[in-house]
Scaffold this active site. Structure first.
Site: not given
Length: 523
Positions: A49-52
């Site tokens: 997950c890029g946001h993570c």
């Protein structure tokens, strides 16, 4: 030269890089850890997950600072601990939840995803709604956060105490609240009990409330005082402005000189309309795409007012020169109700084709606000990858109702491109899905479940006024997969969930529009 990851590993082994203050938990350790720690913020994430990944350094920084305050930050890898994540209703990454000594009824984290915002939010969670202050604690408390609200009343004034508690409870996540019954402290503050003072780290540092000691009036005062005279729209402030309930006047500027020019020149105007219109500059270089959301072209400087409650836009005519005088005249006309809102809309379809109704600004009321039908609306962006991935399932969902004459009389599945059409709601994530039940159009219900046809059908049945059951045989689908969850926000506070993916997909983003998405991406 050694690869970066190898170098970091060697540094950790050598003690050059300190160990993480974020606790990595698994299913067999999670419940025990929560039980032993009175306040825990848990991040449920996926490694892909890029946001993570974007959150990780902020989360680490916050964990280190909060460790000294006895507040723990933990994380759970949902690709390895799927059962634990399902147990806690994780439907998107990252999901953050606050636990207070038990795994029962955790609350969703609703703050921003920067280290200082996480620290501020969790410190508030560690305190009672109203902290009891003394001469030994008052001074430190007044500077403990950006906005601190302190009440001064007599020890036997039970009514004022209850009134202030009623103000503090719903706002405790936003501001720090304290109270004292020491008459010497009230005298030193120049307050006649009962009284309220807002202490803040901007503009005038001390603002004294001079109205009646009533909950609604004090609440309005606190919210108004919490906003700078002329602030700045950015990652940490956008959601606050949107939830303030006041029109927001945007001043798009390039560079420090422009910012100073308009901030200084508009101070008197902002003072005049304080509590009625919020004023803020916005960095046109970093967040210029947001102008499109306000029906402006990307030409600077620029000015627009947004009615945040109705989500109507009033852009200043960009063929005219933007000066302090022209802005002043525009604002006065707006305040007097002399300016009509700008409405952006795609052409109205001549007829509806296919199982999913196409909504534009000019037929929004006709379709979405049809009091006879339950209407499920997907607010999407044409450039949004997660919206494109959802499209086949959404079409399949639409057919369940469209192809059944009895169902079609009661349920409509619809979609609207919120980047090309003005819609009444401020949309803070793509795709955002809302159900507008028949007879209850003023209270739409946000959809926050999984992205399967079965999940949508169940949601419509349980929440629609007609309780239509279009159930089909459920197929086995992997839980919490990248396809079903994407990296979309499970809650409104994650307005920037797909925002970071704008860089990856188009450079894709997710917020009220493509422009607002970029604003949130930096948040």
């Amino acid at each position: 030269m050694l690869p970066k990851q190898v170098l970091i590993s060697l540094m950790v082994a050598a003690g050059v890089v300190s160990a993480s203050d974020v606790h990595q938990l698994k299913e067999d350790s999670f419940d025990d850890f929560i039980a032993k720690n009175p306040l825990v913020l848990a991040e449920f994430y996926a490694p892909w997950c890029g946001h993570c990944k974007a959150l990780a350094p902020e989360y680490e920084t916050a964990a280190t600072e909060l460790k000294a305050k006895g507040i723990s930050l933990v994380k759970v890898d949902c690709t390895e601990e799927s059962g634990l994540c399902q147990k806690h209703g994780v439907e998107g990454y990252p999901t953050l939840k606050v636990f207070k000594g038990t795994t029962d009824n955790p609350s969703a984290y609703s703050g921003q995803r920067k280290a200082d915002a996480i620290v501020s939010y969790m410190v508030k969670q560690s305190l009672p709604a109203v902290s009891v202050l003394t001469k030994d604690t008052l001074e430190e408390f007044k500077t403990a956060d950006q906005v601190v609200v302190v009440a001064y009343f007599k020890a036997d004034d039970k009514k004022s105490n209850e009134t202030f508690a009623a103000v503090a409870e719903p706002l405790r996540d936003n501001y720090l609240f304290g109270a004292t019954s020491d008459p010497a402290l009230a005298e030193a503050a120049g307050v006649t009990a009962p009284g309220v003072v807002v202490y803040r780290k901007f503009d005038e540092p001390v603002v004294v409330y001079d109205g009646a000691f009533e909950a609604d009036a004090i609440t309005a005062f606190a919210k108004t005082s919490a906003v700078p005279l002329i602030g700045e729209v950015g990652p940490e402030t956008y959601s606050g402005y949107m939830s303030a309930g006041l029109p927001l006047a945007y001043i798009f500027v390039e560079g420090a000189d422009d910012k100073a020019k308009y901030s200084d020149g508009l101070k008197e105007l902002a003072k005049k309309h304080k509590g009625k219109i919020n004023f803020a500059t916005i960095d046109a270089v970093a967040f210029g795409a947001h102008a499109q959301n306000l029906n402006l072209e990307q030409k600077w400087p620029a000015f627009a007012i947004q009615e945040t409650v109705k989500n109507t836009k009033f852009p200043f005519d960009q063929t005219k020169e933007l000066t302090i005088e022209s802005i002043t005249s525009f604002v006065e006309d707006f305040a007097a109700g002399k300016i009509e809102p700008s409405i952006k809309s795609e052409p109205k379809p001549e007829k509806q084709e296919g199982p999913v109704h196409v909504v534009v600004a000019h037929n929004y009321n006709e379709i979405v606000l049809d009091e006879e039908k339950d209407v499920l609306v997907e607010f999407y962006a044409h450039w949004c990858g997660h919206c494109k991935a959802l499209a086949p399932k959404y079409e399949e969902l639409g057919k369940l109702y469209f192809d059944n004459p009895e169902f079609a009389k009661k349920v409509v599945i619809a979609k609207v491109d919120a980047t090309l059409n003005d819609v009444p709601d401020e949309i803070q994530g793509f795709p955002t899905i809302k159900l507008f039940p028949a007879g209850k159009k003023s209270t739409p219900i946000d959809y926050q479940g999984g992205r399967t046809v079965e999940d949508f059908v169940k949601f419509i049945k349980e929440n629609g006024s007609h309780h239509v059951d279009a159930s089909v045989e459920k197929k086995d689908e992997p839980a919490a997969s990248a396809e079903t969850l994407g990296e979309a926000a499970p809650a409104a506070t994650d307005a920037a969930e797909e925002t970071a993916s704008k860089s990856a997909e188009k450079k894709e983003s997710s917020t009220s529009t493509e422009a607002a998405a970029e604003t949130h991406d930096e948040l």
